[in-house]
Design a protein around this motif. Structure first.
Motif, PDB file in Angstrom:
ATOM      1  N   CYS A 108     -12.195   2.694  -6.737  1.00  0.00           N
ATOM      2  CA  CYS A 108     -11.017   2.104  -6.115  1.00  0.00           C
ATOM      3  C   CYS A 108     -11.275   0.614  -5.876  1.00  0.00           C
ATOM      4  N   PRO A 109     -10.338  -0.244  -6.263  1.00  0.00           N
ATOM      5  CA  PRO A 109     -10.524  -1.682  -6.038  1.00  0.00           C
ATOM      6  C   PRO A 109     -10.663  -2.073  -4.572  1.00  0.00           C
ATOM      7  N   CYS A 110     -10.208  -1.228  -3.632  1.00  0.00           N
ATOM      8  CA  CYS A 110     -10.231  -1.602  -2.218  1.00  0.00           C
ATOM      9  C   CYS A 110     -11.637  -1.675  -1.631  1.00  0.00           C
ATOM     10  N   GLY A 111     -12.629  -1.223  -2.383  1.00  0.00           N
ATOM     11  CA  GLY A 111     -14.004  -1.337  -1.912  1.00  0.00           C
ATOM     12  C   GLY A 111     -14.476  -0.210  -1.018  1.00  0.00           C
ATOM     13  N   LEU A 155     -10.694   5.823  -7.314  1.00  0.00           N
ATOM     14  CA  LEU A 155      -9.287   5.463  -7.149  1.00  0.00           C
ATOM     15  C   LEU A 155      -8.428   6.705  -6.930  1.00  0.00           C
ATOM     16  N   ALA A 156      -8.685   7.779  -7.679  1.00  0.00           N
ATOM     17  CA  ALA A 156      -7.884   9.008  -7.575  1.00  0.00           C
ATOM     18  C   ALA A 156      -8.039   9.701  -6.226  1.00  0.00           C
ATOM     19  N   GLU A 157      -9.122   9.405  -5.500  1.00  0.00           N
ATOM     20  CA  GLU A 157      -9.371  10.020  -4.197  1.00  0.00           C
ATOM     21  C   GLU A 157      -9.098   9.061  -3.041  1.00  0.00           C
ATOM     22  N   CYS A 158      -8.742   7.834  -3.363  1.00  0.00           N
ATOM     23  CA  CYS A 158      -8.571   6.813  -2.330  1.00  0.00           C
ATOM     24  C   CYS A 158      -7.130   6.309  -2.339  1.00  0.00           C
ATOM     25  N   CYS A 159      -6.883   5.153  -2.923  1.00  0.00           N
ATOM     26  CA  CYS A 159      -5.553   4.543  -2.904  1.00  0.00           C
ATOM     27  C   CYS A 159      -4.611   5.071  -3.985  1.00  0.00           C
ATOM     28  N   THR A 188      -2.591   5.325   7.810  1.00  0.00           N
ATOM     29  CA  THR A 188      -2.850   4.283   8.800  1.00  0.00           C
ATOM     30  C   THR A 188      -2.471   2.934   8.214  1.00  0.00           C
ATOM     31  N   ALA A 189      -2.332   1.938   9.083  1.00  0.00           N
ATOM     32  CA  ALA A 189      -2.050   0.583   8.611  1.00  0.00           C
ATOM     33  C   ALA A 189      -3.207   0.062   7.767  1.00  0.00           C
ATOM     34  N   GLU A 190      -4.453   0.398   8.141  1.00  0.00           N
ATOM     35  CA  GLU A 190      -5.579  -0.049   7.330  1.00  0.00           C
ATOM     36  C   GLU A 190      -5.526   0.576   5.937  1.00  0.00           C
ATOM     37  N   ALA A 191      -5.208   1.851   5.846  1.00  0.00           N
ATOM     38  CA  ALA A 191      -5.087   2.500   4.538  1.00  0.00           C
ATOM     39  C   ALA A 191      -3.969   1.859   3.726  1.00  0.00           C
ATOM     40  N   LEU A 192      -2.861   1.494   4.386  1.00  0.00           N
ATOM     41  CA  LEU A 192      -1.782   0.828   3.667  1.00  0.00           C
ATOM     42  C   LEU A 192      -2.230  -0.543   3.186  1.00  0.00           C
TER      43      LEU A 192
END
Length: 132
Positions: A10-13, A18-22, A34-38
């Motif tokens: 996932c690019p978010c670090g 990616l398939a399990e994150c964003c 959450t706002a952080e996840a967004l």
């Protein structure tokens, strides 16, 4: 496992795939909890060029009609650091972060504190204050 079978990070670090994150947020499978996840998923959308997701997650009160065309050369997003995430009440949140990119080989840094609002089960980006 061969190199081809390795999941896309996932690019978010986050260190997750990616398939399990964003990825599920960008695909519309579920809203960011959450706002952080967004905020992380919006960074991922910038990195992947998912403009429709960026507009869909922008609060209607501040959402532009469209996003500016990509600059040439486009930024290559290379890193995200979340400094803090505060939720002063169930409907509002702040996320301070630093995003790093390269534009034409030159390093750029965006340090921002973003404001988010929750409506129903969905968080939306409202706006942000840049730090110098």
């Amino acid at each position: 496992m061969s190199r081809r079978d390795k999941p896309t990070p996932c690019p978010c670090g986050s260190g997750r795939a990616l398939a399990e994150c964003c990825g599920p947020y960008l695909e519309g499978a579920r809203p960011a909890p959450t706002a952080e996840a967004l905020m992380r998923s919006r960074y991922t959308a910038f990195a992947l060029g998912a403009q429709a997701y960026l507009l869909a997650t922008w609060h209607a009160s501040t959402r532009p009609a469209s996003l500016e065309p990509e600059q040439a050369p486009p930024p290559r997003w290379i890193g995200l650091t979340v400094h803090r995430h505060e939720t002063p009440d169930p409907a509002r949140a702040l996320v301070e972060f630093t995003a790093r990119c390269r534009i034409g080989g030159r390093a750029q840094v965006l340090h921002e504190t973003s404001r988010f609002l929750r409506e129903g089960e969905r968080w939306f980006y409202v706006d942000g204050n840049l730090h110098e």
